[in-house]
Design a protein around this motif. Structure first.
Motif, PDB file in Angstrom:
ATOM      1  N   PRO A  29       2.193   5.343   1.696  1.00  0.00           N
ATOM      2  CA  PRO A  29       2.904   4.909   2.881  1.00  0.00           C
ATOM      3  C   PRO A  29       3.894   3.811   2.531  1.00  0.00           C
ATOM      4  O   PRO A  29       3.650   3.008   1.652  1.00  0.00           O
ATOM      5  CB  PRO A  29       1.794   4.384   3.798  1.00  0.00           C
ATOM      6  CG  PRO A  29       0.644   4.110   2.906  1.00  0.00           C
ATOM      7  CD  PRO A  29       0.776   5.046   1.742  1.00  0.00           C
ATOM      8  N   ALA A  31       6.019   0.429   3.676  1.00  0.00           N
ATOM      9  CA  ALA A  31       5.845  -0.686   4.602  1.00  0.00           C
ATOM     10  C   ALA A  31       7.053  -1.598   4.537  1.00  0.00           C
ATOM     11  O   ALA A  31       7.691  -1.713   3.520  1.00  0.00           O
ATOM     12  CB  ALA A  31       4.579  -1.466   4.233  1.00  0.00           C
ATOM     13  N   ASN A  34       4.681  -6.591   2.917  1.00  0.00           N
ATOM     14  CA  ASN A  34       3.378  -6.372   2.318  1.00  0.00           C
ATOM     15  C   ASN A  34       2.977  -7.556   1.475  1.00  0.00           C
ATOM     16  O   ASN A  34       3.755  -8.452   1.226  1.00  0.00           O
ATOM     17  CB  ASN A  34       3.395  -5.089   1.491  1.00  0.00           C
ATOM     18  CG  ASN A  34       4.487  -5.136   0.444  1.00  0.00           C
ATOM     19  OD1 ASN A  34       4.435  -5.969  -0.448  1.00  0.00           O
ATOM     20  ND2 ASN A  34       5.485  -4.275   0.579  1.00  0.00           N
ATOM     21  N   PRO A 115      -6.887   2.579  -0.228  1.00  0.00           N
ATOM     22  CA  PRO A 115      -6.501   1.973   1.046  1.00  0.00           C
ATOM     23  C   PRO A 115      -7.606   1.119   1.670  1.00  0.00           C
ATOM     24  O   PRO A 115      -7.320   0.200   2.422  1.00  0.00           O
ATOM     25  CB  PRO A 115      -6.182   3.162   1.944  1.00  0.00           C
ATOM     26  CG  PRO A 115      -6.093   4.355   1.067  1.00  0.00           C
ATOM     27  CD  PRO A 115      -6.811   4.031  -0.202  1.00  0.00           C
ATOM     28  N   ASP A 139      -1.091  -0.439  -0.013  1.00  0.00           N
ATOM     29  CA  ASP A 139       0.090   0.261   0.501  1.00  0.00           C
ATOM     30  C   ASP A 139       0.969   0.817  -0.629  1.00  0.00           C
ATOM     31  O   ASP A 139       2.027   1.368  -0.381  1.00  0.00           O
ATOM     32  CB  ASP A 139       0.898  -0.629   1.449  1.00  0.00           C
ATOM     33  CG  ASP A 139       1.403  -1.908   0.797  1.00  0.00           C
ATOM     34  OD1 ASP A 139       1.195  -2.103  -0.422  1.00  0.00           O
ATOM     35  OD2 ASP A 139       2.002  -2.724   1.516  1.00  0.00           O
ATOM     36  N   GLN A 141       2.888  -0.392  -2.869  1.00  0.00           N
ATOM     37  CA  GLN A 141       4.236  -0.894  -3.095  1.00  0.00           C
ATOM     38  C   GLN A 141       4.464  -1.297  -4.549  1.00  0.00           C
ATOM     39  O   GLN A 141       5.518  -1.017  -5.105  1.00  0.00           O
ATOM     40  CB  GLN A 141       4.531  -2.064  -2.150  1.00  0.00           C
ATOM     41  CG  GLN A 141       4.527  -1.663  -0.687  1.00  0.00           C
ATOM     42  CD  GLN A 141       5.570  -0.608  -0.387  1.00  0.00           C
ATOM     43  OE1 GLN A 141       6.754  -0.870  -0.493  1.00  0.00           O
ATOM     44  NE2 GLN A 141       5.135   0.573  -0.017  1.00  0.00           N
TER      45      GLN A 141
END
Length: 193
Positions: A29, A31, A34, A115, A139, A141
């Motif tokens: 996902p 975001a 973060n 997660p 997430d 990233q």
């Protein structure tokens, strides 16, 4: 919203994440903000010989840990997940490697992409008897910044913060070859600024 389904497909010895439909690798996902402090990011591939992207992630105790704080130490950044079979297989060997070197010379930052965060990584750490730091990139990233499109994926960062190795898939980190690889980086002349 439907449940995300993940599976691992081995392709020529490389674990590839795939979605329920068997299509492209799972995209984590996105975001807008973060814990990594990186904001919204696009997948990239970090080039060998360039500075490793810095990051700040939370550990099992909720403390912020940054890659930058390990400057002067060789760091193995390993992206993994508790549900990843090859990741589970390589963890005991990573622990053996971790215990081979002094902390002033070598550190492992195991970056979990689970997660659920500490709810799954804390019992996993206890079950496996791991002592190296486990960080959370729920997430994904930081994984995107590093271009970690398969799990496990490992990056070796030298004492000056330069990315020196990118290693796809699980490895026997307790093997003489793996110990020699790290020893070569640890044994390099330290540049104390």
């Amino acid at each position: 919203m439907g449940q995300i389904c993940r599976s691992i497909v081995l392709v020529m010895g490389i674990a590839v994440l795939s979605g329920c439909d068997g299509g492209d690798p799972v995209s984590p996902p996105s975001a807008s903000a973060n814990e990594s402090g990186l904001g919204r990011v696009q997948p990239v591939t970090v080039a060998i010989g360039e500075p490793a992207p810095t990051f700040r992630l939370r550990d099992l105790g909720g403390n912020a840990v940054s890659l930058e704080s390990y400057r002067g130490t060789v760091v193995m950044v390993n992206f993994w997940a508790t549900w990843c079979g090859p990741c589970r297989v390589e963890m005991p060997a990573m622990e053996s490697l971790y215990r081979t070197f002094a902390r002033r010379d070598f550190e492992i930052l195991a970056v979990s992409t689970d997660p659920q965060g500490a709810a799954v990584t804390k019992p996993f750490r206890q079950e496996m008897g791991l002592s190296f730091p486990i960080l959370h990139d729920a997430d994904y990233q930081v994984g995107l910044i590093y271009g970690a499109r398969s799990l496990p994926m490992t990056f070796i960062v030298d004492r000056q913060g330069i990315l020196r190795q990118r290693i796809f898939g699980a490895r026997d980190w307790a093997s003489p070859e793996a110990v020699r690889l790290i020893r070569n980086f640890v044994g390099e002349t330290r540049h104390d600024g």
